[in-house]
Enzyme design. Structure first.
Site, PDB file in Angstrom:
ATOM      1  CG  ASP A 104      14.309  34.428  13.133  1.00 34.35           C
ATOM      2  OD1 ASP A 104      15.460  34.377  13.599  1.00 34.35           O
ATOM      3  OD2 ASP A 104      13.449  35.217  13.560  1.00 34.35           O
ATOM      4  N   GLY A 105      17.112  32.020  12.567  1.00 35.09           N
ATOM      5  CA  GLY A 105      17.844  31.191  13.516  1.00 35.09           C
ATOM      6  C   GLY A 105      17.448  31.448  14.952  1.00 35.09           C
TER       7      GLY A 105
ATOM      8  CG  ASP B  37      30.082  30.865  11.119  1.00 35.17           C
ATOM      9  OD1 ASP B  37      30.582  32.005  11.051  1.00 35.17           O
ATOM     10  OD2 ASP B  37      30.398  29.935  10.357  1.00 35.17           O
TER      11      ASP B  37
ATOM     12  CG  HIS C 149      35.569  27.880   9.562  1.00 35.98           C
ATOM     13  ND1 HIS C 149      35.897  28.146   8.250  1.00 35.98           N
ATOM     14  CD2 HIS C 149      34.323  28.393   9.744  1.00 35.98           C
ATOM     15  CE1 HIS C 149      34.893  28.778   7.665  1.00 35.98           C
ATOM     16  NE2 HIS C 149      33.931  28.939   8.548  1.00 35.98           N
TER      17      HIS C 149
ATOM     18  CD  GLU D 117      22.722  31.581   6.292  1.00 35.07           C
ATOM     19  OE1 GLU D 117      22.252  32.723   6.078  1.00 35.07           O
ATOM     20  OE2 GLU D 117      23.796  31.374   6.906  1.00 35.07           O
TER      21      GLU D 117
ATOM     22  N   PRO E 258      20.558  42.180   9.314  1.00 36.63           N
ATOM     23  CG  PRO E 258      20.798  40.537   7.678  1.00 36.63           C
ATOM     24  CD  PRO E 258      21.060  41.989   7.942  1.00 36.63           C
TER      25      PRO E 258
ATOM     26  CD  GLN F 239      22.941  38.169   4.034  1.00 36.81           C
ATOM     27  OE1 GLN F 239      23.315  38.783   5.029  1.00 36.81           O
ATOM     28  NE2 GLN F 239      22.863  36.855   4.025  1.00 36.81           N
TER      29      GLN F 239
ATOM     30  CG  ASP G  73      31.187  29.771   5.489  1.00 39.40           C
ATOM     31  OD1 ASP G  73      31.625  28.723   5.992  1.00 39.40           O
ATOM     32  OD2 ASP G  73      31.169  30.849   6.112  1.00 39.40           O
TER      33      ASP G  73
END
Length: 325
Positions: free
Chosen positions: A151-152, A169, A75, A119, A176, A44, A99
């Site tokens: 890969d989550g 999140d 959040h 992540e 992706p 990305q 983040d």
């Protein structure tokens, strides 16, 4: 510095306007004064920009993700509504969230023993770590935080009865992240939760992206016994935004405002900017037009389904420009 990251240059510091479409017919703009950093990762395009209104902000593939000044609008309800509903989360998983803002809010719970941050893109973490300290607030240095790069979905699928809380999140459901918005993945999340565990995620906008919101809720309701959508205006997203909490047994509607405030005080969370016992129920109190939207038939999203008819990807909108008159 990555070879694909470029530092600010005189030309990148000129005043500009970032235009983001929310649908083929509507979008918004944000004035930016400096491009602080930029990377084209393998998956990305990531930017950190300076804005007069929101301070530093992160964009991914042309979509604003978070900013210094308004991150709490996103959040706090995403993390604390399900965490307080659970009552005592000790093991948590964040899928996405590079983040660090979600991880920071989870780590504020004194009984939290472990937060796994899964992540896909290391570049997101690196750029946030450098440029967004007011968002992650040192979460990456907390020894209770465990980073998993990759890969989550695969990581979640290998977990069983491990987590009290899972927070998805994610970027929007294109590119992706698309495989993380399916009924199949929600089943994996349910298996990864302990009994009484809670899941939360954002589900787009009831105003400009109502078809995908309805289908995401249909997917969740096919997997979990309790699914509660809630609403929050997020300034950086330019519209009313929706989130959802899902569980087999925990229900955010079962708590009174007094009970919620007591749990917040017990956990030392007395300085939140948005979430409280009063706003808890306000978030969950859906207006009639949203109730009507969610009462209409909608089909769950499965692996391999095409979402092209929903037309979410801003990269498909072509080159947009701001016309000033």
């Amino acid at each position: 510095m990555s070879t694909s990251e470029r530092p600010p240059s005189p030309s990148s510091m000129a005043e500009d306007f970032a235009v983001e479409p929310l649908s083929p017919d509507f979008g918004f703009y944000l004035r930016t004064t400096e491009l602080l950093a930029e990377r084209h990762s393998p998956v990305q395009h990531i930017e950190i920009v300076q804005t007069p209104l929101f301070g530093r902000a992160m964009r991914i593939d042309g979509c604003f993700m978070t900013s210094e000044q308004d991150e709490f609008f996103y959040h706090e309800p995403m993390v604390h509504l399900p965490a307080i509903t659970h009552g005592d989360p000790r093991q948590a998983l964040v899928v996405g969230g590079g983040d660090g803002g979600t991880a920071y809010n989870l780590l504020r719970y004194p009984n939290m023993e472990r937060v796994v941050l899964a992540e896909l893109d290391r570049d997101v973490i690196d750029m946030a770590r450098t440029w967004l300290p007011k968002v992650h607030r040192g979460a990456f240095e907390d020894p209770r935080l465990e980073l998993h790069l990759g890969d989550g979905r695969a990581f979640t699928g290998n977990c069983k009865n491990q987590f009290d809380q899972i927070v998805l999140d994610l970027t929007d459901p294109f590119g992706p992240a698309i495989s993380l918005y399916t009924r199949d993945f929600y089943r994996a999340c349910r298996r990864a939760l302990k009994p009484g565990g809670v899941l939360s995620l954002h589900i787009q906008s009831p105003i400009y992206r109502s078809p995908i919101m309805a289908r995401l809720l249909a997917s969740l309701r096919d997997v979990f016994g309790v699914v509660r959508p809630y609403l929050q205006y997020v300034p950086l997203y330019g519209t009313l935004w929706a989130m959802a909490m899902a569980s087999d047994s925990a229900d955010p509607l079962s708590l009174s405002a007094t009970e919620i405030d007591a749990r917040l005080t017990q956990n030392g969370l007395i300085d939140l900017k948005l979430y409280s016992g009063g706003t808890h129920h306000a978030l969950l109190n859906l207006p009639p037009f949203v109730q009507t939207l969610l009462s209409e038939p909608a089909y769950p999203i499965d692996d391999g389904n095409s979402l092209d008819d929903i037309n979410l990807d801003p990269r498909e909108a072509g080159k947009l420009k701001l016309i000033q008159t």
